[in-house]
Enzyme design. Sequence first.
Site, PDB file in Angstrom:
ATOM      1  N   TYR A  32    -104.744 133.631 -64.492  1.00 61.58           N
ATOM      2  CA  TYR A  32    -106.152 133.629 -64.885  1.00 61.58           C
ATOM      3  C   TYR A  32    -106.317 133.131 -66.316  1.00 61.58           C
ATOM      4  CZ  TYR A  32    -105.605 137.874 -67.726  1.00 61.58           C
ATOM      5  OH  TYR A  32    -105.225 138.772 -68.696  1.00 61.58           O
ATOM      6  N   ARG A  51    -103.319 125.817 -71.203  1.00 67.09           N
ATOM      7  CA  ARG A  51    -102.601 127.043 -70.817  1.00 67.09           C
ATOM      8  C   ARG A  51    -102.752 127.321 -69.327  1.00 67.09           C
ATOM      9  NH1 ARG A  51    -103.775 132.617 -73.861  1.00 67.09           N
ATOM     10  NH2 ARG A  51    -105.698 132.410 -72.654  1.00 67.09           N
ATOM     11  N   ARG A 100     -98.100 139.488 -44.239  1.00 69.60           N
ATOM     12  CA  ARG A 100     -97.589 139.703 -45.596  1.00 69.60           C
ATOM     13  C   ARG A 100     -96.098 139.383 -45.663  1.00 69.60           C
ATOM     14  NH1 ARG A 100     -95.011 143.540 -48.366  1.00 69.60           N
ATOM     15  NH2 ARG A 100     -95.688 143.997 -50.488  1.00 69.60           N
ATOM     16  N   HIS A 102     -92.965 138.302 -48.759  1.00 63.57           N
ATOM     17  CA  HIS A 102     -92.653 137.931 -50.142  1.00 63.57           C
ATOM     18  C   HIS A 102     -92.491 136.418 -50.285  1.00 63.57           C
ATOM     19  CE1 HIS A 102     -92.027 142.155 -50.686  1.00 63.57           C
ATOM     20  NE2 HIS A 102     -91.672 142.000 -51.945  1.00 63.57           N
ATOM     21  N   LYS A 146     -99.921 133.963 -67.946  1.00 59.95           N
ATOM     22  CA  LYS A 146    -101.132 134.794 -67.879  1.00 59.95           C
ATOM     23  C   LYS A 146    -101.382 135.187 -66.425  1.00 59.95           C
ATOM     24  CE  LYS A 146    -105.631 135.066 -70.191  1.00 59.95           C
ATOM     25  NZ  LYS A 146    -105.467 136.373 -70.811  1.00 59.95           N
ATOM     26  N   GLU A 178     -96.851 142.351 -78.806  1.00 57.91           N
ATOM     27  CA  GLU A 178     -98.306 142.135 -78.841  1.00 57.91           C
ATOM     28  C   GLU A 178     -98.968 143.467 -78.519  1.00 57.91           C
ATOM     29  OE1 GLU A 178     -99.381 139.314 -75.776  1.00 57.91           O
ATOM     30  OE2 GLU A 178     -98.074 140.252 -74.312  1.00 57.91           O
ATOM     31  N   LEU A 202     -97.925 136.765 -74.697  1.00 56.18           N
ATOM     32  CA  LEU A 202     -98.850 135.700 -74.314  1.00 56.18           C
ATOM     33  C   LEU A 202     -99.079 134.772 -75.505  1.00 56.18           C
ATOM     34  CD1 LEU A 202    -100.573 134.824 -71.842  1.00 56.18           C
ATOM     35  CD2 LEU A 202    -102.517 135.712 -73.119  1.00 56.18           C
TER      36      LEU A 202
END
Length: 281
Positions: A32, A51, A100, A102, A146, A178, A202
């Site tokens: 995101y 980014r 589902r 992996h 991110k 951070e 980040l």
Amino acid sequence: MAIAYLNGEWMQPEDARVSVFDRGFMFGDGIYEVMAVYDGEVFTLDQHLVRLQRSLDAIRLVSPHASEEWRSLILEAVARGQENPAYLYLQVTRGVAAPRNHVYPEVVQPTVLMTVMHAPVLERQNVVPLKVVTKEDFRWGRGDIKVVSLIANGLLKNEAIAEGFDDAILVRDGWVTESTAANVFIVKEGVIVTPPKSNYLLHGITRDHVVDLANEAGLSMEERSISESELLEADEVWVTSTGQEVWPVGQVNDQVIGNGSAGVVWQAVDDLFQASKRKSS
Ligand code: PLP
């Protein structure tokens, strides 16, 4: 009016729906961006686009749009949203895959979500420094991507709040990485210091912008590791993010930083930051 974009359609955010088999929902398999909109302009848009592509590459997800397509979608969202100031949230997941598993398919139809929502105005006459607590950074080793999976960041921030602080500054092997949702700067004897970019933190757009502003203004600026004890002994501590801009920290653990209020170097850098917002719009 807040607005959402989901896979090619515009709607109210509360009307947006994704499948329970979306890998973003099942696995946190997505990335995101959060961008600030000031006076109708997306602040540091070029850097966010770079980014975005970096995060997509890092999770091996082929971008559903070229950079210029992203740009026009983002600008259309801002124009439709009509919010000022606003946050533009952009999320790309690896799409729907059932059952589902992996193992992800090589070819997928990514899910693209954007929302434009009203953001609070951060009044400069009302900057209350944060109280933060240091915590062991137990997150995975790719804090530079991110990713939407923010469970560790959420746990750490909630723990900090439960202990009476506003947030946590994270420390890995004795070194500051951070905060749970921002980068960290300190000032010691007039020198501004922030940890170098690595896979553990980040690569904040606000961080880079502040480093550039400080360098351009001829302030003393170093990108090097910061130990936990240096953090506690700093004259000033700040956090930087799209949401918090440059925000002072007045206390770390039981240690008051400076005299507990926003410092003079913070004030100088915040003035530069606020001026750069006006220039971009
Ligand atoms: N670090 C983390 C963990 C974050 O979540 C964020 C922003 O959300 C940042 C740093 C600051 O990044 P930016 O300045 O690009 O908003």
